[in-house]
Design a protein around this motif. Sequence first.
Motif, PDB file in Angstrom:
ATOM      1  N   VAL A   1       0.838  -1.203   0.000  1.00 41.14           N
ATOM      2  CA  VAL A   1       0.000   0.000   0.000  1.00 41.14           C
ATOM      3  C   VAL A   1       0.873   1.253   0.000  1.00 41.14           C
ATOM      4  O   VAL A   1       0.652   2.189  -0.771  1.00 41.14           O
ATOM      5  CB  VAL A   1      -0.945  -0.007   1.231  1.00 41.14           C
ATOM      6  CG1 VAL A   1      -1.527   1.376   1.479  1.00 41.14           C
ATOM      7  CG2 VAL A   1      -2.052  -1.030   1.034  1.00 41.14           C
TER       8      VAL A   1
ATOM      9  N   LYS B   1       2.472   2.164  -3.307  1.00 43.24           N
ATOM     10  CA  LYS B   1       1.592   2.836  -4.276  1.00 43.24           C
ATOM     11  C   LYS B   1       1.561   4.343  -4.063  1.00 43.24           C
ATOM     12  O   LYS B   1       1.522   5.110  -5.024  1.00 43.24           O
ATOM     13  CB  LYS B   1       0.153   2.299  -4.152  1.00 43.24           C
ATOM     14  CG  LYS B   1      -0.071   0.961  -4.797  1.00 43.24           C
ATOM     15  CD  LYS B   1      -1.566   0.663  -4.915  1.00 43.24           C
ATOM     16  CE  LYS B   1      -2.255   0.641  -3.561  1.00 43.24           C
ATOM     17  NZ  LYS B   1      -3.697   0.303  -3.648  1.00 43.24           N
ATOM     18  N   ILE B   2       1.528   4.767  -2.802  1.00 44.46           N
ATOM     19  CA  ILE B   2       1.354   6.202  -2.557  1.00 44.46           C
ATOM     20  C   ILE B   2       2.692   6.915  -2.329  1.00 44.46           C
ATOM     21  O   ILE B   2       2.800   8.112  -2.577  1.00 44.46           O
ATOM     22  CB  ILE B   2       0.368   6.467  -1.392  1.00 44.46           C
ATOM     23  CG1 ILE B   2       0.815   5.785  -0.095  1.00 44.46           C
ATOM     24  CG2 ILE B   2      -1.028   5.969  -1.777  1.00 44.46           C
ATOM     25  CD1 ILE B   2      -0.134   6.023   1.075  1.00 44.46           C
ATOM     26  N   ILE B   3       3.684   6.183  -1.847  1.00 41.09           N
ATOM     27  CA  ILE B   3       5.024   6.762  -1.622  1.00 41.09           C
ATOM     28  C   ILE B   3       6.038   5.793  -2.216  1.00 41.09           C
ATOM     29  O   ILE B   3       6.627   4.969  -1.499  1.00 41.09           O
ATOM     30  CB  ILE B   3       5.293   6.964  -0.104  1.00 41.09           C
ATOM     31  CG1 ILE B   3       4.189   7.820   0.540  1.00 41.09           C
ATOM     32  CG2 ILE B   3       6.669   7.601   0.110  1.00 41.09           C
ATOM     33  CD1 ILE B   3       4.216   7.824   2.062  1.00 41.09           C
ATOM     34  N   PRO B   4       6.269   5.827  -3.532  1.00 41.87           N
ATOM     35  CA  PRO B   4       7.149   4.838  -4.165  1.00 41.87           C
ATOM     36  C   PRO B   4       8.572   4.872  -3.591  1.00 41.87           C
ATOM     37  O   PRO B   4       9.049   5.922  -3.155  1.00 41.87           O
ATOM     38  CB  PRO B   4       7.153   5.276  -5.637  1.00 41.87           C
ATOM     39  CG  PRO B   4       5.912   6.075  -5.814  1.00 41.87           C
ATOM     40  CD  PRO B   4       5.677   6.757  -4.492  1.00 41.87           C
TER      41      PRO B   4
END
Lengths: 164, 164, 164
Positions: free
Chosen positions: C74, C77-80
């Motif tokens: 998860v 996805k938001i903080i690669p």
Amino acid sequence: MAVHQGTFNIQSDRRPTFEDVTERVQAVLQGSSINNGILLVYSQHTTCSVLIQEASDDTNYWGTELLMQDLVNVLEKIIPTCRTEGQYLHPGPKHIVAAAGRNEEAFWSLNTDAHLRSVLIGRSQSIPVVNGKMELGEFGRIYFADFDQVRGRVRTVRIQIVGE
Amino acid sequence: MAVHQGTFNIQSDRRPTFEDVTERVQAVLQGSSINNGILLVYSQHTTCSVLIQEASDDTNYWGTELLMQDLVNVLEKIIPTCRTEGQYLHPGPKHIVAAAGRNEEAFWSLNTDAHLRSVLIGRSQSIPVVNGKMELGEFGRIYFADFDQVRGRVRTVRIQIVGE
Amino acid sequence: MAVHQGTFNIQSDRRPTFEDVTERVQAVLQGSSINNGILLVYSQHTTCSVLIQEASDDTNYWGTELLMQDLVNVLEKIIPTCRTEGQYLHPGPKHIVAAAGRNEEAFWSLNTDAHLRSVLIGRSQSIPVVNGKMELGEFGRIYFADFDQVRGRVRTVRIQIVGE
């Protein structure tokens, strides 16, 4: 200097549940001898959170305050509701065997989304107590959130106060 | 054993504001008789957060530290800035009526993004106090964040210390 | 009324590391005279977090519990994961000069993802202590997370207990 503790229960639903517990927490504080200190509102459940938010006044047809539904909509984008096994890695086969050993239905473990959402929001809130009152500002309310969507349950809200 | 409390104010801007408050929190601690315990840095505002982060050295043209702008950029992806009504469910019609009753401009309630961002980051930080100093490690700094972008305001940073 | 403190170390890896520290925290509690109060488990590192989660039973080939790998997925996805400079704004040129002055390799600062992930998950957990035991519910375990992927390091887990 003293330590005071209290608990009360809420009943959650098969959808994300947000319960305004501000008055019940204040009642626990008033039942203590503590006027100044730190008050901890805490979830001992790993699919639940405690948060502080403004009351939203309006609700949707389910009775959920709109600001909380906005939060659920954000969480749904990044941590989609778990609808069947294999969508997330957890629960794996050992977990399902262990759950069966506790007489749990397999689908009860399909709450991976709730485990992840709750850890992002956090398990507790620490609140200053000043002159016998919680410092919540003009608009702050305390909510107990249950993100588990596979079954409704009785949940324990735990309060711990340290101060004098 | 003692309880000590303190507050100070910061002035926020019409963009996400991150203010390094480490020295002012340390000053509140030094003004107490407490050498060992737990120190709570707390926001009583529901669009604000307290966080601990490394200082980023570089800033952008707005004066925002780059690591904080990276955080804003991440938040912008998952919780976009609220630019007009209807983008989020909140504020609903009852909320706007209630706000008008408090002589608030309707656009002041278009801060749904700030309510959501701040609840994700959290309202407070609890920090161990050991031998009169906060344990922040080599690089930790305390920031008070105001995510509200509809107006700049004077905000209260609240410190509560319990210990001996 | 008393304050008790303790620390222990963990060794992190060059990938997100989640270490179950429940037993070691309980040992610190047992070494104190405190039976009721608030226990703080705290990271003094700005790329690390403390979280409470259910044990996941199953692990992947790296030994990471599946629920923790779901969390990493998860966050990815938001903080690669930061793979090279320029992907995030931080670290900027002043930060790299300052790091060089501390004899750090430049690539050590390519941990912006870890700084952002850890601030989202949070730096600490506050846990009620009742009759000498932490209230973790039926399934709660305490994990220390190091999100830094550029190098493995010895990390300090800090415990602070206030109570009686």
